[in-house]
Scaffold this active site. Structure first.
Site, mmCIF file in Angstrom:
data_model
loop_
_atom_site.group_PDB
_atom_site.id
_atom_site.type_symbol
_atom_site.label_atom_id
_atom_site.label_comp_id
_atom_site.label_asym_id
_atom_site.label_seq_id
_atom_site.Cartn_x
_atom_site.Cartn_y
_atom_site.Cartn_z
ATOM 1 N N SER A 284 54.584 -11.551 56.586
ATOM 2 C CA SER A 284 53.368 -10.915 57.081
ATOM 3 C C SER A 284 52.566 -10.203 56.014
ATOM 4 O O SER A 284 51.350 -10.040 56.160
ATOM 5 C CB SER A 284 53.719 -9.920 58.189
ATOM 6 O OG SER A 284 54.554 -8.882 57.701
ATOM 7 N N HIS B 282 54.553 -14.470 62.817
ATOM 8 C CA HIS B 282 53.283 -14.833 62.185
ATOM 9 C C HIS B 282 53.191 -16.346 61.988
ATOM 10 O O HIS B 282 52.604 -16.815 61.006
ATOM 11 C CB HIS B 282 53.127 -14.091 60.859
ATOM 12 C CG HIS B 282 52.948 -12.618 61.047
ATOM 13 N ND1 HIS B 282 51.720 -12.043 61.303
ATOM 14 C CD2 HIS B 282 53.846 -11.606 61.045
ATOM 15 C CE1 HIS B 282 51.863 -10.730 61.433
ATOM 16 N NE2 HIS B 282 53.144 -10.444 61.282
ATOM 17 N N LYS C 192 51.061 -11.360 69.453
ATOM 18 C CA LYS C 192 50.124 -11.755 68.397
ATOM 19 C C LYS C 192 49.306 -12.953 68.900
ATOM 20 O O LYS C 192 48.361 -12.775 69.641
ATOM 21 C CB LYS C 192 50.865 -12.025 67.099
ATOM 22 C CG LYS C 192 51.471 -10.746 66.507
ATOM 23 C CD LYS C 192 52.157 -10.982 65.198
ATOM 24 C CE LYS C 192 52.567 -9.679 64.514
ATOM 25 N NZ LYS C 192 53.475 -8.814 65.287
#
Length: 420
Positions: free
Chosen positions: A208, A236, A267
């Site tokens: 990240s 991610h 996310k």
């Protein structure tokens, strides 16, 4: 009577002494904390929280009147956190299933939508089963302790996310840390760990802070050679890496060689909250019995479950959004490199603009906001000393004009502060 009065007086005096002692201890604590906070400010690493007065999205309104701000610091990779169908699914789940379960899962906190989402996650990742957590941080702190014993070993990339590090600290396995994405060092550690019963290699799929992607092909080859298992954190990566957004294992063609995946719903998959573990069914069954963050945390609120479920539906229907984000990522990276900036990582929507100096990163981020671009400077202890950067994150809902305006602002600010 005099005896009662004397006892009361003694008790009152004792309480007074106790309160005074407590007050002195609190004053000492305050002085120490204020000194620490002043040191943080002096180092230029103070982290301010800006208040958003609108939905998450490519354009924001900040509390206090800041309007028309272009947002380049969210993990809203696919732009689904304010997608109308995702919001509608949350409202429907809220109306049908209520605000929450007021309980942990094994008592009275599981509803049909929780089981449906777990099944959908397992299907998406092509795994046997899945288990939901309040966050991926909880998933990471819950798995290692439940799975590994003092007879086992865990081998962790030195730049793994803090939640992986904390989860490994909680377990009693033998711990090995290998240099970041260094396969020679990993192989040396695997050789050293052969004396242990089970060996688990743990790595972020996409890191990240740097936007780089773990060399999963090489990791899986080494794991096979030394009879080890592979765990990846896909926070991610889930939703946008790989041909159908299934993550780094799909991107690199090793879906059948990665044993355990932890990821997030907070996310790309709706942006609300929640995390999960997916993998072999016996492992998921064990986590339901022994994973402390699962056993002792309330179940996910129905609205959050509804968001994530709809986000997965949209993702499995089409990969057009992910492809759009990839093109915009390339546009930003190439234009920033042409302007003279150093961008860490490769082909990932996390685009760290490397500056080195913590104060420079902080001041430049503030100047960018004054130009209507919302980005955040990162410095120690979030990243190593001397590696300060402004992390830019591209979303599928950014327009080309948004990206070009961001590059222009960076160029102006970079020249102003001598970064170019």
């Amino acid at each position: 009577m005099w005896r009662v009065a004397a006892v009361r007086a003694l008790r009152g005096g004792g309480a007074g002494v106790s309160r005074a002692a407590s007050g002195a201890a609190e004053a000492q604590l305050r002085r120490r904390l204020e000194n620490e906070l002043e040191d943080i400010r002096g180092a230029g690493t103070w982290k301010s929280e800006r208040v958003i007065a609108s939905r998450q999205g490519p354009h924001l309104r900040l509390a206090g009147g800041g309007a028309g701000i272009i947002n380049f610091c969210a993990n809203n990779y696919l732009g689904l956190s304010s997608h109308p169908e995702v919001i509608r699914a949350a409202v429907e789940a809220l109306e049908k299933f209520g605000a929450g379960l007021s309980s942990v899962r094994f008592i009275c906190g599981t509803q049909s939508i929780h089981k449906d989402l777990e099944e959908k996650i397992a299907h998406f990742h092509q795994r046997e089963d899945a288990i939901l957590y309040a966050s991926c941080f909880d998933a990471n702190t819950g798995i290692f302790e439940a799975l590994l014993t003092p007879e086992d070993a865990v081998l962790s990339d030195e730049l793994n996310h803090a939640s992986i590090i904390d989860g490994i600290r909680l377990c009693k396995a033998n711990k090995y840390r290998y240099k970041h994405m260094d396969m020679q060092d990993l192989e040396a550690k695997l050789k050293e760990a052969q004396k242990h019963r089970l060996r688990l290699v743990a790595t972020d799929g996409a890191f990240s802070m740097d936007g780089d992607i773990a060399p999963l092909r090489e990791i899986c080859q080494l794991a096979q050679r030394y009879d080890a298992l592979v765990f990846i954190d896909e926070c991610h990566a889930t939703g946008f890496l790989g041909p159908s957004g299934r993550g780094t294992d799909e991107l690199l063609g090793v879906m059948d060689k990665v044993t355990i995946i932890n990821s997030t719903l907070g996310k790309a998959l709706g942006g609300a909250a929640g995390g999960y573990t997916t993998g072999p069914k016996p492992l998921i069954d064990l986590l339901r019995q022994r994973s402390r963050p699962y056993l002792f945390s309330n179940s996910l609120p129905p609205a959050v479950v509804g968001c994530a479920s709809k986000a997965l539906d949209l993702l499995m229907e089409s990969n057009a959004i992910a492809l759009s984000m990839a093109a915009k990522t390339q546009r930003f990276r190439s234009k920033m490199a042409a302007a003279g900036f150093t961008i860490s990582g490769k082909d990932h929507p996390i685009c760290p603009v490397m500056l080195g100096d913590a104060r420079l990163a902080s001041v430049m981020a503030e100047d960018m906001l004054n130009r209507g671009i919302y980005v955040i400077g990162f410095s120690y202890p979030v990243v190593p000393k001397g590696k300060a950067r402004i992390r830019v994150q591209i979303s599928a809902v950014h327009s080309d004009e948004d990206i070009d305006r961001c590059v222009e602002a960076f160029t102006e600010v970079g020249r102003k502060h001598g970064a170019l």
